[in-house]
Motif scaffolding. Structure first.
Motif, PDB file in Angstrom:
ATOM      1  N   SER A  77      10.048  18.372 -21.543  1.00 38.88           N
ATOM      2  CA  SER A  77      11.508  18.507 -21.589  1.00 38.88           C
ATOM      3  C   SER A  77      12.141  18.571 -20.201  1.00 38.88           C
ATOM      4  N   SER A  78      11.547  19.317 -19.287  1.00 38.40           N
ATOM      5  CA  SER A  78      12.193  19.490 -17.986  1.00 38.40           C
ATOM      6  C   SER A  78      11.552  18.662 -16.871  1.00 38.40           C
ATOM      7  N   SER A  79      10.498  17.921 -17.178  1.00 41.16           N
ATOM      8  CA  SER A  79       9.833  17.122 -16.153  1.00 41.16           C
ATOM      9  C   SER A  79       9.291  15.842 -16.774  1.00 41.16           C
ATOM     10  N   LYS A  80       8.799  14.973 -15.930  1.00 34.38           N
ATOM     11  CA  LYS A  80       8.299  13.678 -16.381  1.00 34.38           C
ATOM     12  C   LYS A  80       6.962  13.379 -15.712  1.00 34.38           C
ATOM     13  N   ILE A  81       6.087  12.696 -16.453  1.00 31.66           N
ATOM     14  CA  ILE A  81       4.860  12.189 -15.842  1.00 31.66           C
ATOM     15  C   ILE A  81       5.130  10.776 -15.343  1.00 31.66           C
ATOM     16  N   LYS A  82       4.413  10.380 -14.310  1.00 33.04           N
ATOM     17  CA  LYS A  82       4.621   9.065 -13.694  1.00 33.04           C
ATOM     18  C   LYS A  82       3.590   8.036 -14.144  1.00 33.04           C
ATOM     19  N   ASP A  83       2.387   8.502 -14.525  1.00 38.10           N
ATOM     20  CA  ASP A  83       1.318   7.554 -14.827  1.00 38.10           C
ATOM     21  C   ASP A  83       0.330   8.174 -15.804  1.00 38.10           C
ATOM     22  N   GLY A 138       0.803  -1.208   0.000  1.00 34.84           N
ATOM     23  CA  GLY A 138       0.000   0.000   0.000  1.00 34.84           C
ATOM     24  C   GLY A 138       0.840   1.264   0.000  1.00 34.84           C
ATOM     25  N   SER A 139       2.128   1.153  -0.290  1.00 32.83           N
ATOM     26  CA  SER A 139       3.008   2.314  -0.254  1.00 32.83           C
ATOM     27  C   SER A 139       3.238   2.891  -1.643  1.00 32.83           C
ATOM     28  N   LYS A 140       2.278   2.724  -2.515  1.00 28.88           N
ATOM     29  CA  LYS A 140       2.397   3.274  -3.855  1.00 28.88           C
ATOM     30  C   LYS A 140       2.373   4.792  -3.757  1.00 28.88           C
ATOM     31  N   GLU A 141       3.184   5.401  -4.584  1.00 28.87           N
ATOM     32  CA  GLU A 141       3.326   6.859  -4.555  1.00 28.87           C
ATOM     33  C   GLU A 141       1.989   7.546  -4.863  1.00 28.87           C
ATOM     34  N   ILE A 142       1.674   8.563  -4.094  1.00 28.35           N
ATOM     35  CA  ILE A 142       0.467   9.347  -4.323  1.00 28.35           C
ATOM     36  C   ILE A 142       0.814  10.445  -5.325  1.00 28.35           C
ATOM     37  N   LEU A 143       0.000  10.550  -6.363  1.00 24.96           N
ATOM     38  CA  LEU A 143       0.276  11.482  -7.451  1.00 24.96           C
ATOM     39  C   LEU A 143      -0.765  12.591  -7.494  1.00 24.96           C
ATOM     40  N   ASP A 144      -0.363  13.710  -8.099  1.00 24.84           N
ATOM     41  CA  ASP A 144      -1.321  14.729  -8.504  1.00 24.84           C
ATOM     42  C   ASP A 144      -1.714  14.396  -9.935  1.00 24.84           C
ATOM     43  N   TRP A 145      -2.929  14.766 -10.326  1.00 30.40           N
ATOM     44  CA  TRP A 145      -3.432  14.390 -11.645  1.00 30.40           C
ATOM     45  C   TRP A 145      -3.826  15.628 -12.442  1.00 30.40           C
ATOM     46  N   TYR A 146      -3.352  15.675 -13.674  1.00 31.29           N
ATOM     47  CA  TYR A 146      -3.739  16.730 -14.605  1.00 31.29           C
ATOM     48  C   TYR A 146      -4.932  16.217 -15.383  1.00 31.29           C
ATOM     49  N   THR A 147      -6.083  16.848 -15.168  1.00 26.50           N
ATOM     50  CA  THR A 147      -7.332  16.334 -15.733  1.00 26.50           C
ATOM     51  C   THR A 147      -7.939  17.247 -16.791  1.00 26.50           C
ATOM     52  N   SER A 148      -7.239  18.278 -17.194  1.00 23.45           N
ATOM     53  CA  SER A 148      -7.822  19.295 -18.078  1.00 23.45           C
ATOM     54  C   SER A 148      -7.585  19.058 -19.571  1.00 23.45           C
ATOM     55  N   LEU A 149      -7.169  17.886 -19.961  1.00 17.87           N
ATOM     56  CA  LEU A 149      -6.968  17.632 -21.388  1.00 17.87           C
ATOM     57  C   LEU A 149      -8.300  17.494 -22.120  1.00 17.87           C
ATOM     58  N   GLY A 150      -9.301  17.044 -21.433  1.00 23.74           N
ATOM     59  CA  GLY A 150     -10.619  16.894 -22.043  1.00 23.74           C
ATOM     60  C   GLY A 150     -10.721  15.630 -22.872  1.00 23.74           C
ATOM     61  N   MET A 151     -11.863  15.513 -23.535  1.00 24.80           N
ATOM     62  CA  MET A 151     -12.156  14.330 -24.342  1.00 24.80           C
ATOM     63  C   MET A 151     -11.436  14.432 -25.691  1.00 24.80           C
ATOM     64  N   ILE A 152     -10.724  13.372 -26.058  1.00 22.71           N
ATOM     65  CA  ILE A 152     -10.068  13.275 -27.362  1.00 22.71           C
ATOM     66  C   ILE A 152     -10.947  12.366 -28.214  1.00 22.71           C
ATOM     67  N   GLN A 153     -11.302  12.848 -29.403  1.00 23.99           N
ATOM     68  CA  GLN A 153     -12.175  12.072 -30.268  1.00 23.99           C
ATOM     69  C   GLN A 153     -11.523  11.946 -31.634  1.00 23.99           C
ATOM     70  N   THR A 154     -11.419  10.703 -32.115  1.00 27.12           N
ATOM     71  CA  THR A 154     -10.790  10.450 -33.415  1.00 27.12           C
ATOM     72  C   THR A 154     -11.303   9.123 -33.965  1.00 27.12           C
ATOM     73  N   ARG A 155     -10.651   8.643 -35.040  1.00 26.78           N
ATOM     74  CA  ARG A 155     -10.984   7.351 -35.655  1.00 26.78           C
ATOM     75  C   ARG A 155      -9.713   6.517 -35.779  1.00 26.78           C
ATOM     76  N   THR A 156      -9.888   5.210 -35.846  1.00 24.45           N
ATOM     77  CA  THR A 156      -8.738   4.312 -36.013  1.00 24.45           C
ATOM     78  C   THR A 156      -8.273   4.346 -37.462  1.00 24.45           C
ATOM     79  N   MET A 157      -7.135   3.699 -37.735  1.00 21.06           N
ATOM     80  CA  MET A 157      -6.504   3.793 -39.050  1.00 21.06           C
ATOM     81  C   MET A 157      -7.010   2.783 -40.082  1.00 21.06           C
ATOM     82  N   GLU A 158      -7.976   1.944 -39.775  1.00 18.67           N
ATOM     83  CA  GLU A 158      -8.448   0.912 -40.698  1.00 18.67           C
ATOM     84  C   GLU A 158      -9.295   1.503 -41.831  1.00 18.67           C
ATOM     85  N   ALA A 159      -9.532   0.685 -42.868  1.00 21.76           N
ATOM     86  CA  ALA A 159     -10.365   1.108 -43.989  1.00 21.76           C
ATOM     87  C   ALA A 159     -11.784   1.392 -43.510  1.00 21.76           C
ATOM     88  N   ASN A 160     -12.278   0.568 -42.614  1.00 22.23           N
ATOM     89  CA  ASN A 160     -13.576   0.790 -41.975  1.00 22.23           C
ATOM     90  C   ASN A 160     -13.275   1.182 -40.521  1.00 22.23           C
TER      91      ASN A 160
END
Length: 184
Positions: free
Chosen positions: A166-172, A76-98
């Motif tokens: 460039s100057s920082s990293k995300i963990k999850d 239970g000692s997993k690191e507690i993170l802050d979360w960036y939640t403001s990216l919003g919904m990403i909507q797209t299509r897959t690369m197949e013909a259909n």
């Protein structure tokens, strides 16, 4: 004589009453010792039963130097993170013909109270959204199935850390929502 008899009876009564009290004092110490011995025997019996039960239940582990490896998942000692939640919904299509329709809400976890990471993510929001849209556009319906979700999260985390930040990293990386709908 009646007076003498009354006096005798009183004397006898007083002596009779004193004798049991004197005998009671003599029996008090052996009686007390008897109950102390019974109490000690009960404690020893209880401790013995508990020890034997613990050995049987514990699989006869002696506990001498046996080290059980612990992972973050179990401690239970997993690191507690802050979360960036403001990216919003990403909507797209897959690369197949259909192509399948993809709707995903991605949140990024970073080290708690790391203001530099939070600031950099905020400054690069447009780049992050564009990257996520392109990432999901390059995937097929099969690659976006639930059994592949952990691999997708790891790929996204590594790509963001390597190419965008460039100057920082995300963990999850987590998906708050992920809908992949195949059209007929």
């Amino acid at each position: 004589m009646a007076d003498e008899d009354d006096g005798m009876e009183m004397d006898d009564g007083a002596d009779a009453g004193a004798a049991p009290a004197k005998g009671g004092k003599g029996l008090l110490i052996p009686g007390l010792l008897k109950w102390v011995a019974i109490g000690l025997a009960a404690i020893i019996l209880i401790v013995t039963v508990v020890v034997i039960t613990m050995k049987v239940v514990g699989g006869n582990n002696s506990g001498t130097g046996a080290v059980v490896p612990m992972t973050e998942e179990f401690t239970g000692s997993k690191e507690i993170l802050d979360w960036y939640t403001s990216l919003g919904m990403i909507q797209t299509r897959t690369m197949e013909a259909n192509p399948a329709s993809v709707r995903v809400d991605v949140v990024l976890g970073y080290q708690k109270e790391n203001k530099a990471t939070s600031t950099e993510i905020t400054q690069r929001t447009v780049e992050l959204k564009d990257f996520l849209r392109r990432y999901f556009t390059q995937k097929t319906f099969a690659e976006l199935q639930p059994q592949n979700e952990e691999n997708l999260k790891i790929e996204i985390r590594n790509a963001i850390n390597d190419t965008i930040l460039s100057s920082s990293k995300i963990k999850d990386v987590r998906f708050m929502q992920m809908d992949v709908i195949k059209s007929n």
